[in-house]
Design a protein around this motif. Structure first.
Motif, PDB file in Angstrom:
ATOM      1  N   GLU A   1       0.820  -1.209   0.000  1.00 51.39           N
ATOM      2  CA  GLU A   1       0.000   0.000   0.000  1.00 51.39           C
ATOM      3  C   GLU A   1       0.855   1.261   0.000  1.00 51.39           C
ATOM      4  O   GLU A   1       0.512   2.252  -0.662  1.00 51.39           O
TER       5      GLU A   1
ATOM      6  N   ILE B   1       2.131   1.770  -3.506  1.00 48.85           N
ATOM      7  CA  ILE B   1       1.052   2.196  -4.400  1.00 48.85           C
ATOM      8  C   ILE B   1       0.741   3.675  -4.222  1.00 48.85           C
ATOM      9  O   ILE B   1       0.469   4.396  -5.190  1.00 48.85           O
TER      10      ILE B   1
ATOM     11  N   VAL C   1       0.195   1.834 -12.042  1.00 49.14           N
ATOM     12  CA  VAL C   1       0.115   0.507 -11.436  1.00 49.14           C
ATOM     13  C   VAL C   1      -0.200  -0.497 -12.531  1.00 49.14           C
ATOM     14  O   VAL C   1      -1.120  -0.289 -13.341  1.00 49.14           O
TER      15      VAL C   1
ATOM     16  N   ASP D   1      -1.448  -4.253 -13.201  1.00 51.07           N
ATOM     17  CA  ASP D   1      -2.192  -5.331 -12.556  1.00 51.07           C
ATOM     18  C   ASP D   1      -1.831  -6.666 -13.198  1.00 51.07           C
ATOM     19  O   ASP D   1      -2.345  -7.010 -14.264  1.00 51.07           O
TER      20      ASP D   1
ATOM     21  N   VAL E   1      -5.147   0.982  -4.667  1.00 51.75           N
ATOM     22  CA  VAL E   1      -4.987   1.511  -6.033  1.00 51.75           C
ATOM     23  C   VAL E   1      -6.092   2.527  -6.331  1.00 51.75           C
ATOM     24  O   VAL E   1      -5.838   3.607  -6.877  1.00 51.75           O
TER      25      VAL E   1
ATOM     26  N   SER F   1      -5.357   5.757  -4.702  1.00 49.48           N
ATOM     27  CA  SER F   1      -4.105   6.428  -5.091  1.00 49.48           C
ATOM     28  C   SER F   1      -4.260   7.433  -6.221  1.00 49.48           C
ATOM     29  O   SER F   1      -3.510   8.393  -6.312  1.00 49.48           O
TER      30      SER F   1
ATOM     31  N   VAL G   1      -3.980   2.823 -14.132  1.00 48.46           N
ATOM     32  CA  VAL G   1      -3.911   1.366 -13.956  1.00 48.46           C
ATOM     33  C   VAL G   1      -3.945   0.685 -15.317  1.00 48.46           C
ATOM     34  O   VAL G   1      -4.827   0.949 -16.136  1.00 48.46           O
TER      35      VAL G   1
ATOM     36  N   LEU H   1     -10.258  -5.399  -9.663  1.00 46.41           N
ATOM     37  CA  LEU H   1      -9.445  -4.204  -9.877  1.00 46.41           C
ATOM     38  C   LEU H   1      -9.913  -3.485 -11.138  1.00 46.41           C
ATOM     39  O   LEU H   1     -10.063  -4.114 -12.188  1.00 46.41           O
TER      40      LEU H   1
END
Length: 477
Positions: free
Chosen positions: A109, A112, A118, A120, A142, A145, A149, A170
């Motif tokens: 965390e 992130i 990010v 995945d 995420v 943040s 992604v 996600l």
């Protein structure tokens, strides 16, 4: 045509290709495409903080190799290892050689929170059910943040084969999928989690006959659109009958006729109590008050919009030996055994609530499993079913690939929009298209017309109907 394949088919194609390639070559191809997509999203790679969420499967390996490529270009790359003892060893070594670092999930965390991007790579296409608790906590981090992604092949937590989301998942801004589209990327609710989907070819070639989902493109629709010939007259082009509307809902008849007049048939016959309203708006309509059986020759019927409780008219239409489109009240009033026993084709066009009533389940169940619902309805009624909604699906009674409509806008969720679609699809049936093509083409044109009419603002059903010719021209190019 865009096609999507089951996990089993994709994996078989991957195995066949890997047998002909050096070890690891297929993963390197995927990683190269993934890294290029990430770099494009970042713009400036050097100095950017990138976090990789790495599970135990090949998706984790793809993420690690892509991370190594980004690290060599100056990105600060941190891999959060959710299963350290089962992490892809060669990918992990490549990342470390490139200067990347690793942390365990309990420290993820914090990493992130500082990330700009990010990646995945938690779960691959074989994942079932929602994310496990550790992964779900990272997905929540995420979301908090604000980082961009990118999902590897498919967002973690969604079902690749069905598009279902059965727990935490996600959400991606961009999904980079490899070799073949998966149904979950094209069907809601999973589609919403995928964001923009970018296809990266890696050389696999699933057999076209094994496709489970098809999405028509402009060229496909253009080939299917009916075109009048020099010798055509209004009757040779097809006549569509509209048995719709009631004293309470005359507008449904007007809107169904508006869609039908723009659908390629040569003439529209209207039967019902809204004849005066129809003629006032569309004087070219052939209006009869004698009932469907005595209205004159038609090549297809549309029945149900605004019908109220007029079961007799619906039954009379279903007795005709021509294709019939059932919508709205007609879905409720039609006898299932009568529909199943018809020799001429039937096209049913329910929204999720109507589909739920026909299946005897809750609306939420249909919306959560749209692909299963449309297939089940088609099988139960031995009819082609067009399931309207966030992703419109069209399934035939004999199985085969389901069509998914790629056009549309949320502004189409407005009263009367479905009536326009019914008239349009009925007209295409009368012009000679089979129910699967008529439903697919109608949904495509209707979605385009909705986009053109709305342009980001509220729109009425009559506005959508008015833009169908523009959608038709746009497809024709």
């Amino acid at each position: 045509m865009r096609t999507a394949y089951s996990v089993e088919t994709v994996r078989a194609a991957e195995r066949a290709l890997m047998a002909r390639l050096p070890e690891g070559a297929l993963m390197q191809r995927a990683a190269a495409g993934l890294a290029a997509a990430c770099a494009g999203l970042l713009g400036r790679v050097s100095g950017s903080r990138v976090v990789l969420l790495v599970g135990s499967g090949d998706n984790g390996g793809d993420a690690l190799y892509a991370g190594a490529r980004l690290a060599r270009r100056g990105a600060g790359v941190t891999a959060v290892l959710l299963a350290p003892e089962r992490t892809h060893a060669a990918g992990l070594a490549a990342l470390r050689r490139a200067g990347g670092r690793t942390v365990t999930a309990d420290r993820g965390e914090a990493a992130i929170a500082r990330a700009r991007l990010v990646v995945d790579g938690i779960v691959g296409i074989g994942g079932k059910g929602g994310l496990r608790p550790d992964a779900a906590r990272l997905a929540e981090a995420v979301a908090r943040s604000g980082a961009a992604v990118v999902a590897v092949d498919l967002p973690s937590g969604v079902d690749a084969d069905t598009g279902e989301v059965r727990g935490a998942a996600l959400r991606a801004d961009l999904t980079v999928t490899f070799g073949a589209y998966k149904p979950g990327l094209l069907v809601d609710p999973a589609r919403e989690y995928a964001g923009v989907v970018r296809f990266v070819g890696i050389g696999i070639e699933p057999p076209p006959a094994d496709a489970v989902l098809q999405a028509l493109q402009h060229a496909d629709v253009a080939r299917l659109l009916p075109t009048p010939q020099a010798e055509s007259d209004k009757y040779r082009r097809g006549v569509v009958g509209i048995a719709a509307g009631s004293a309470r809902y005359p507008g449904a008849a007007v809107l169904a006729v508006s869609g039908a007049l723009r659908g390629g048939a040569g003439a529209v016959r209207y039967v019902g109590p809204a004849g005066d309203a129809v003629l006032a708006r569309f004087p070219e309509t052939l209006v009869s008050d004698a009932g469907p059986a005595k209205a004159g020759r038609v090549q297809a019927w549309v029945t149900g919009p605004g019908a109220g409780d007029d079961a007799a008219t619906v039954a009379e239409v279903l007795a005709a030996d021509v294709p019939v489109l059932l919508d709205a009240d007609g879905l409720r009033l039609a006898d299932r055994d009568t529909v199943r026993g018809r020799t001429a084709p039937t096209l049913m066009t329910p929204h999720a609530g109507e589909a739920a009533a026909l299946l005897g389940v809750r609306r939420e169940e249909v919306e959560a499993a749209r692909l299963g619902a449309v297939r089940e309805l088609a099988a139960r009624y031995r009819a082609t079913v067009l399931l309207k909604g966030s992703t419109t699906l069209v399934a035939g009674p004999g199985g085969g690939p389901v069509r998914v409509n790629p056009t549309g806008t949320p502004w189409l969720a407005t009263a009367g929009s479905g009536d326009v679609l019914s008239g349009l699809a009925g007209s295409l049936l009368a012009a000679g298209l089979d129910p699967l093509d008529a439903g697919s083409v109608a949904a495509y044109l209707h979605g385009l017309a909705g986009r053109f009419a709305a342009q980001g603002a509220p729109v009425g059903a009559h506005d959508v109907a008015a833009r169908i010719p523009e959608a038709w021209r746009n497809v024709r190019g």
